[in-house]
Design an enzyme around this catalytic site. Structure first.
Site, PDB file in Angstrom:
ATOM      1  N   ALA A   1      24.592  14.073 -24.597  1.00 34.96           N
ATOM      2  CA  ALA A   1      23.791  15.172 -25.136  1.00 34.96           C
ATOM      3  C   ALA A   1      22.777  14.739 -26.180  1.00 34.96           C
ATOM      4  O   ALA A   1      21.843  15.469 -26.494  1.00 34.96           O
ATOM      5  CB  ALA A   1      24.713  16.221 -25.734  1.00 34.96           C
TER       6      ALA A   1
ATOM      7  N   ARG B   1      16.576   6.918 -32.040  1.00 39.89           N
ATOM      8  CA  ARG B   1      16.206   5.525 -32.294  1.00 39.89           C
ATOM      9  C   ARG B   1      15.445   4.885 -31.129  1.00 39.89           C
ATOM     10  O   ARG B   1      14.854   3.829 -31.268  1.00 39.89           O
ATOM     11  CB  ARG B   1      17.475   4.715 -32.622  1.00 39.89           C
ATOM     12  CG  ARG B   1      18.084   5.065 -33.960  1.00 39.89           C
ATOM     13  CD  ARG B   1      19.504   4.558 -34.114  1.00 39.89           C
ATOM     14  NE  ARG B   1      20.485   5.425 -33.466  1.00 39.89           N
ATOM     15  CZ  ARG B   1      21.809   5.220 -33.484  1.00 39.89           C
ATOM     16  NH1 ARG B   1      22.295   4.169 -34.104  1.00 39.89           N
ATOM     17  NH2 ARG B   1      22.625   6.051 -32.883  1.00 39.89           N
TER      18      ARG B   1
ATOM     19  N   TYR C   1      -6.907  -2.104   7.582  1.00 40.46           N
ATOM     20  CA  TYR C   1      -6.156  -0.931   7.141  1.00 40.46           C
ATOM     21  C   TYR C   1      -5.625  -0.236   8.391  1.00 40.46           C
ATOM     22  O   TYR C   1      -6.398   0.111   9.290  1.00 40.46           O
ATOM     23  CB  TYR C   1      -7.042   0.033   6.335  1.00 40.46           C
ATOM     24  CG  TYR C   1      -6.315   1.334   6.070  1.00 40.46           C
ATOM     25  CD1 TYR C   1      -5.179   1.363   5.266  1.00 40.46           C
ATOM     26  CD2 TYR C   1      -6.723   2.534   6.677  1.00 40.46           C
ATOM     27  CE1 TYR C   1      -4.477   2.532   5.051  1.00 40.46           C
ATOM     28  CE2 TYR C   1      -6.023   3.712   6.466  1.00 40.46           C
ATOM     29  CZ  TYR C   1      -4.892   3.704   5.657  1.00 40.46           C
ATOM     30  OH  TYR C   1      -4.182   4.861   5.460  1.00 40.46           O
TER      31      TYR C   1
ATOM     32  N   ASN D   1      -3.541  -7.118  18.923  1.00 39.07           N
ATOM     33  CA  ASN D   1      -4.197  -7.934  17.901  1.00 39.07           C
ATOM     34  C   ASN D   1      -5.248  -7.125  17.146  1.00 39.07           C
ATOM     35  O   ASN D   1      -6.176  -6.577  17.754  1.00 39.07           O
ATOM     36  CB  ASN D   1      -4.860  -9.158  18.532  1.00 39.07           C
ATOM     37  CG  ASN D   1      -5.365 -10.095  17.452  1.00 39.07           C
ATOM     38  OD1 ASN D   1      -4.593 -10.837  16.859  1.00 39.07           O
ATOM     39  ND2 ASN D   1      -6.655 -10.013  17.161  1.00 39.07           N
TER      40      ASN D   1
END
Ligand code: UD1
Ligand code: MG
Length: 453
Positions: A11, A16, A366, A377
């Site tokens: 909780a 820190r 792409y 290919n």
């Protein structure tokens, strides 16, 4: 064996840490600290696991899911107050309750099991998991009497100089007789430097009422590291990383530089695979045998077959087959399937695409939203044009097709089986199987044109 319960304290805000992210959600080796704790506890098959949540309750609940019951601690008044919130679920039950902190990610099920065994053997009402710390600063110290029996725990901030010199620390993990725990919690006050209700005060309360208090000192201080700030977080990361890497090395994986190789706890790696420096394996990734990964590769939530090489590349949420070569400098984006014997070379990006067996895209391509058959290919610079600014469209390339250099395949479009697309073509219509398709302006040469200027 009596019933067993676990209470996980989660909780606190973690002031820190100086972070917008709640402390127990900070990841160690890619997994939130509190999830590490819950996973270890889960492997021991407890009756009930209760997480005390407060700061970031919703996010913590989202992370841990239905495996755990939750109690909200509205105000963080201390660890004792936190455990008290579990009374609504646990009070009155018979059995043993293990209390753990959500900020001790390195603790193992094995150690929790040793703690339980010690607790049962000693017939104790409370057993503390302690450790020897070379630098105990910040931890609660275990104070024993002259006979060596545990009397109480004193917090660092409340401790005298003498008490601070004690190197046996409270790891924040305990075993309690469930009924005794909730009875004692009612007596815990907050008269201390932090004005908090400390859970460790239960120890002194039980001890004073003549109950047996035991302590199990783990030989591994490392395991009990409590992460309160980013320095400790990095330390936990280093220890966990070493633990994971040593595990895989013992299983027959070569890790060339274990200090510079990062493997998540959910991943697995086959024998004789070599990991070169800078390899980051995240999420639930499965790598087969005899693969070469890295240097500098990032694999996430992906499955890789056997005999595959991935160099200087990124693979996310995808499946890669056997005997595949990827990279250097390739990017396999989510939902891609790279079949056996495929070659993906430098500066190739694949997204949501299937590359059939034996197909190649060796340079600068792409391939997105595409279904590529076998032995296709893709020459240098060929791309699928899948997006018109609003919608995505699919490209289908059938077996054995050859896509020439710098070809644009404007989707939706199909290139038939064994077809050849000439270099530089912009393909807008389907290409029939076995056809040669050329879609580019004809070359015109003007002889001696420059001499006439
Ligand atoms: C605690 C122990 C200390 C021990 C150390 C081990 C106390 C008072 N001190 O100190 O003896 O050596 O752990 O790491 O218990 N939390 C709540 N609600 C609260 C306060 C804390 O849920 O009101 C949770 C935190 O989220 C955290 C855990 O309890 O997960 C421990 O709290 P923390 O503030 O880290 O205690 P430490 O100062 O580390
Ligand atoms: Mg702590």
């Amino acid at each position: 064996m009596s019933n067993r319960y676990a209470v996980i304290l989660a909780a606190g805000q973690g002031t820190r840490m100086k972070s917008k992210l709640y402390k127990v959600l900070h990841p160690v080796c890619g997994k939130p600290m509190v999830q590490h704790v819950v996973d270890q506890v889960s492997s021991l098959g407890f009756e009930d696991k209760v997480a005390i949540v407060g700061f970031g309750a919703e996010v913590v609940q989202q992370q841990l899911g239905n495996d755990v019951s939750y109690v909200v601690q509205e105000e963080q008044l201390g660890t004792g107050h936190a455990v008290m919130q579990a009374a609504s679920i646990l009070e009155g039950k018979e059995g043993t309750t293990v209390v753990l902190c959500g900020d001790t990610p390195l603790l193992t099920a094995e150690t929790i099991d040793h703690l339980l065994t010690c607790h049962d053997k000693e017939k104790a009402k409370a057993t503390i998991l302690t450790a020897h710390a070379e630098d105990p600063t910040g931890y609660g110290r275990v104070i024993r009497n002259k006979d060596g029996l545990v009397e109480r725990i004193v917090e660092h901030k409340d401790a005298t100089e003498d008490e601070r010199s004690v190197k046996e620390i409270n790891t924040g993990t305990y075993c309690f007789d469930n009924a005794a725990l909730f009875e004692a919690l009612k007596k815990v006050g907050n008269d201390n430097v932090q004005g908090e209700y400390y859970l460790p005060d239960v120890i002194e309360i039980l001890q004073k009422s003549g109950e047996t208090i035991s302590a199990y000192q783990t030989p591994s201080f490392n395991e009990t590291l409590g992460v309160n700030d980013r320095v400790a977080l990095a330390e936990a990361e280093t220890i966990m990383k070493r633990r994971i890497n040593e595990h895989w090395m013992r299983q027959g994986v070569t890790i060339v530089d274990p200090n510079n190789t990062y493997i998540s706890t959910e991943s697995s790696i086959g024998q004789d695979t070599i990991l070169y420096p800078g390899t980051v394996i995240q999420g639930a990734t499965v790598i087969g045998e005899n693969c070469t990964i890295g240097p500098n590769s990032e694999l996430k939530d992906s499955t890789i077959g056997n005999d595959t090489t991935i160099r200087q590349s990124v693979v996310h949420d995808s499946e890669v087959g056997n005997n595949v070569a990827i990279g250097p400098f390739a990017h396999i984006r989510p939902d891609s399937t790279i079949s056996d014997d495929v070659r993906i070379g430098n500066f190739v990006e694949i997204k949501k695409a299937v590359m059939g067996p034996g197909s190649k895209a060796s340079h600068l391509s792409y391939i997105g939203d595409a279904e590529v058959g076998k032995d296709v290919n893709f020459s240098c610079g060929a791309v699928t044009v899948n997006y018109d600014g609003k919608n995505k469209f699919k490209t289908v390339i059938e077996d054995g097709a050859f896509i020439g250099c710098n070809a644009n395949l404007i989707a939706p479009v199909t290139v038939g089986k064994g077809a050849l697309v000439a270099a530089g073509s912009t393909i807008t219509d389907d290409v029939p199987g076995e056809a040669l398709s050329i879609a580019r302006a004809r070359q015109m040469n003007k002889p001696d044109y420059l001499k006439k200027q």
